[in-house]
Motif scaffolding. Structure first.
Motif, PDB file in Angstrom:
ATOM      1  N   GLY A  82      -6.127 -17.211   1.782  1.00 47.90           N
ATOM      2  CA  GLY A  82      -6.336 -16.755   0.402  1.00 47.90           C
ATOM      3  C   GLY A  82      -5.131 -15.390   1.043  1.00 47.90           C
ATOM      4  N   ALA A  83      -4.956 -14.642   0.272  1.00 46.87           N
ATOM      5  CA  ALA A  83      -4.573 -12.949   0.221  1.00 46.87           C
ATOM      6  C   ALA A  83      -5.011 -12.594  -1.160  1.00 46.87           C
ATOM      7  CB  ALA A  83      -3.208 -13.199   0.590  1.00 46.87           C
ATOM      8  N   SER A  84      -4.884 -10.800  -0.512  1.00 46.49           N
ATOM      9  CA  SER A  84      -4.774  -9.858  -1.782  1.00 46.49           C
ATOM     10  C   SER A  84      -3.938  -8.450  -1.713  1.00 46.49           C
ATOM     11  CB  SER A  84      -5.935  -9.006  -2.025  1.00 46.49           C
ATOM     12  OG  SER A  84      -7.196  -9.922  -2.294  1.00 46.49           O
ATOM     13  N   PHE A  85      -3.250  -8.401  -2.907  1.00 48.36           N
ATOM     14  CA  PHE A  85      -2.212  -7.471  -2.995  1.00 48.36           C
ATOM     15  C   PHE A  85      -2.279  -6.443  -3.801  1.00 48.36           C
ATOM     16  CE2 PHE A  85      -1.219 -11.902  -2.273  1.00 48.36           C
ATOM     17  CZ  PHE A  85      -0.617 -11.505  -0.901  1.00 48.36           C
ATOM     18  N   MET A  86      -1.789  -5.128  -2.398  1.00 45.96           N
ATOM     19  CA  MET A  86      -2.380  -3.660  -4.045  1.00 45.96           C
ATOM     20  C   MET A  86      -0.862  -2.776  -2.650  1.00 45.96           C
ATOM     21  SD  MET A  86      -5.324  -2.442  -5.102  1.00 45.96           S
ATOM     22  CE  MET A  86      -6.696  -3.747  -4.425  1.00 45.96           C
ATOM     23  N   VAL A  87       0.345  -2.295  -4.712  1.00 42.24           N
ATOM     24  CA  VAL A  87       1.242  -2.325  -4.487  1.00 42.24           C
ATOM     25  C   VAL A  87       1.147  -0.537  -4.809  1.00 42.24           C
ATOM     26  CG1 VAL A  87       3.552  -2.438  -5.281  1.00 42.24           C
ATOM     27  CG2 VAL A  87       3.038  -3.824  -4.465  1.00 42.24           C
ATOM     28  N   ASP A  88       1.591   0.310  -4.518  1.00 39.03           N
ATOM     29  CA  ASP A  88       0.979   1.723  -5.390  1.00 39.03           C
ATOM     30  C   ASP A  88       1.691   1.814  -5.754  1.00 39.03           C
ATOM     31  OD1 ASP A  88       1.848   4.655  -5.923  1.00 39.03           O
ATOM     32  OD2 ASP A  88       1.668   5.028  -3.789  1.00 39.03           O
ATOM     33  N   PRO A  89       1.385   1.878  -7.240  1.00 36.56           N
ATOM     34  CA  PRO A  89       1.782   2.234  -8.724  1.00 36.56           C
ATOM     35  C   PRO A  89       3.730   3.049  -9.046  1.00 36.56           C
ATOM     36  CG  PRO A  89      -0.098   2.505  -9.080  1.00 36.56           C
ATOM     37  CD  PRO A  89       0.071   2.032  -7.558  1.00 36.56           C
ATOM     38  N   ALA A  90       3.820   4.122  -7.560  1.00 40.17           N
ATOM     39  CA  ALA A  90       4.622   4.704  -7.395  1.00 40.17           C
ATOM     40  C   ALA A  90       5.926   4.051  -7.339  1.00 40.17           C
ATOM     41  CB  ALA A  90       3.839   6.232  -7.529  1.00 40.17           C
ATOM     42  N   CYS A  91       5.801   2.879  -6.965  1.00 42.19           N
ATOM     43  CA  CYS A  91       6.639   2.295  -6.216  1.00 42.19           C
ATOM     44  C   CYS A  91       6.915   0.425  -7.055  1.00 42.19           C
ATOM     45  CB  CYS A  91       5.980   1.716  -4.448  1.00 42.19           C
ATOM     46  SG  CYS A  91       5.406   3.079  -3.402  1.00 42.19           S
ATOM     47  N   ALA A  92       6.398   0.431  -8.022  1.00 44.42           N
ATOM     48  CA  ALA A  92       6.659  -0.473  -8.398  1.00 44.42           C
ATOM     49  C   ALA A  92       7.717  -1.094  -8.366  1.00 44.42           C
ATOM     50  CB  ALA A  92       5.563  -1.058 -10.070  1.00 44.42           C
ATOM     51  N   GLY A  93       8.342  -1.964  -8.809  1.00 42.77           N
ATOM     52  CA  GLY A  93       9.711  -2.659  -9.200  1.00 42.77           C
ATOM     53  C   GLY A  93      10.568  -2.319  -7.903  1.00 42.77           C
ATOM     54  N   ARG A  94      10.507  -2.598  -6.559  1.00 43.87           N
ATOM     55  CA  ARG A  94      11.629  -2.095  -5.930  1.00 43.87           C
ATOM     56  C   ARG A  94      10.869  -3.699  -4.778  1.00 43.87           C
ATOM     57  NH1 ARG A  94       9.723   3.594  -3.136  1.00 43.87           N
ATOM     58  NH2 ARG A  94      10.460   2.509  -1.372  1.00 43.87           N
ATOM     59  N   GLY A  95      10.508  -4.308  -5.144  1.00 41.79           N
ATOM     60  CA  GLY A  95      10.594  -4.833  -4.705  1.00 41.79           C
ATOM     61  C   GLY A  95       9.306  -5.691  -3.369  1.00 41.79           C
ATOM     62  N   VAL A  96       8.357  -4.755  -2.875  1.00 38.30           N
ATOM     63  CA  VAL A  96       7.376  -4.486  -2.367  1.00 38.30           C
ATOM     64  C   VAL A  96       5.868  -5.250  -2.337  1.00 38.30           C
ATOM     65  CG1 VAL A  96       4.984  -3.359  -1.154  1.00 38.30           C
ATOM     66  CG2 VAL A  96       7.661  -1.863  -2.873  1.00 38.30           C
ATOM     67  N   GLY A  97       5.820  -6.328  -3.553  1.00 38.45           N
ATOM     68  CA  GLY A  97       5.161  -7.505  -4.022  1.00 38.45           C
ATOM     69  C   GLY A  97       5.775  -8.573  -3.189  1.00 38.45           C
ATOM     70  N   ARG A  98       7.228  -8.848  -3.633  1.00 32.89           N
ATOM     71  CA  ARG A  98       7.632  -9.824  -2.633  1.00 32.89           C
ATOM     72  C   ARG A  98       7.276  -9.545  -1.891  1.00 32.89           C
ATOM     73  NH1 ARG A  98      10.127 -14.121  -5.075  1.00 32.89           N
ATOM     74  NH2 ARG A  98      10.282 -13.314  -7.034  1.00 32.89           N
ATOM     75  N   ALA A  99       7.866  -9.024  -0.782  1.00 32.37           N
ATOM     76  CA  ALA A  99       8.086  -8.553   0.268  1.00 32.37           C
ATOM     77  C   ALA A  99       6.865  -9.874   0.816  1.00 32.37           C
ATOM     78  CB  ALA A  99       8.741  -7.257   0.588  1.00 32.37           C
ATOM     79  N   LEU A 100       5.790  -8.755   0.475  1.00 35.89           N
ATOM     80  CA  LEU A 100       4.441  -8.473   0.715  1.00 35.89           C
ATOM     81  C   LEU A 100       4.116 -10.386   0.614  1.00 35.89           C
ATOM     82  CD1 LEU A 100       2.415  -5.196  -0.197  1.00 35.89           C
ATOM     83  CD2 LEU A 100       2.930  -6.404   2.401  1.00 35.89           C
ATOM     84  N   GLY A 101       3.661 -10.279  -1.017  1.00 37.22           N
ATOM     85  CA  GLY A 101       3.800 -12.355  -0.708  1.00 37.22           C
ATOM     86  C   GLY A 101       5.078 -13.239   0.056  1.00 37.22           C
TER      87      GLY A 101
END
Length: 163
Positions: A81-100
């Protein structure tokens, strides 16, 4: 962007955006008034779990974080399982995809046979689209299982991917 193991020294950078996201009440099943000490114990995992941060390669600023762990115990512990949090100020920079992508690679390397997300809020369309693009399927939706602060009762997806 660099993804590395989170340390205690990263917590002061994680807590502000984690707090903001949880307090908004739109994407996590955590209590909206979650305190810092409890949040830290939930987020900063020890083995067999793992917590990582995505950092800016130039400044070292924390952009987001993920935690990963066995989703179940005993004879079902081969499902991650996993959970993710991206700083809202960094949204749209590919952070979530990279973490995923990082979390999926970790799970495969650790010998997990699948990954399951237990509670993806169906109105979080960006996350749902991201997870689908990384190979997850919506296995079931629990109708009205999440009380969104502005949308009212919405569904929670159980998402799954064989590894």
């Amino acid at each position: 962007m660099l993804i590395r193991e989170a340390t205690g020294a990263d917590w002061p950078a994680i807590w502000p955006f984690l707090h903001t996201i949880v307090a908004a009440g739109e994407t996590y099943t955590y209590p909206r008034d979650l305190g810092e000490e409890q949040a830290r114990s939930i987020w900063m995992l020890s083995a067999p779990g793992r917590t990582v941060v995505a950092v800016d390669g130039t400044t070292g600023a924390v952009l987001g974080s993920a935690k990963m762990n066995p989703n179940h115990m005993g004879p079902a512990s081969h499902v991650a399982g996993a959970s993710f949090m991206v700083d809202p100020a960094c949204a749209g920079r590919g952070v979530g995809r990279a973490l995923g992508e990082h979390v999926l690679a970790w799970a495969r390397a650790e010998g997990y046979r699948a990954m399951q997300f237990n509670a993806v809020v169906e109105s979080n369309t960006g996350a749902v689209a991201l997870w689908k693009s990384l190979g997850f399927e919506v296995m079931a939706t629990l109708p009205e299982a999440f009380r969104h602060p502005t949308l009212g009762y919405v569904g929670l997806h159980v998402m799954y991917q064989r590894l």
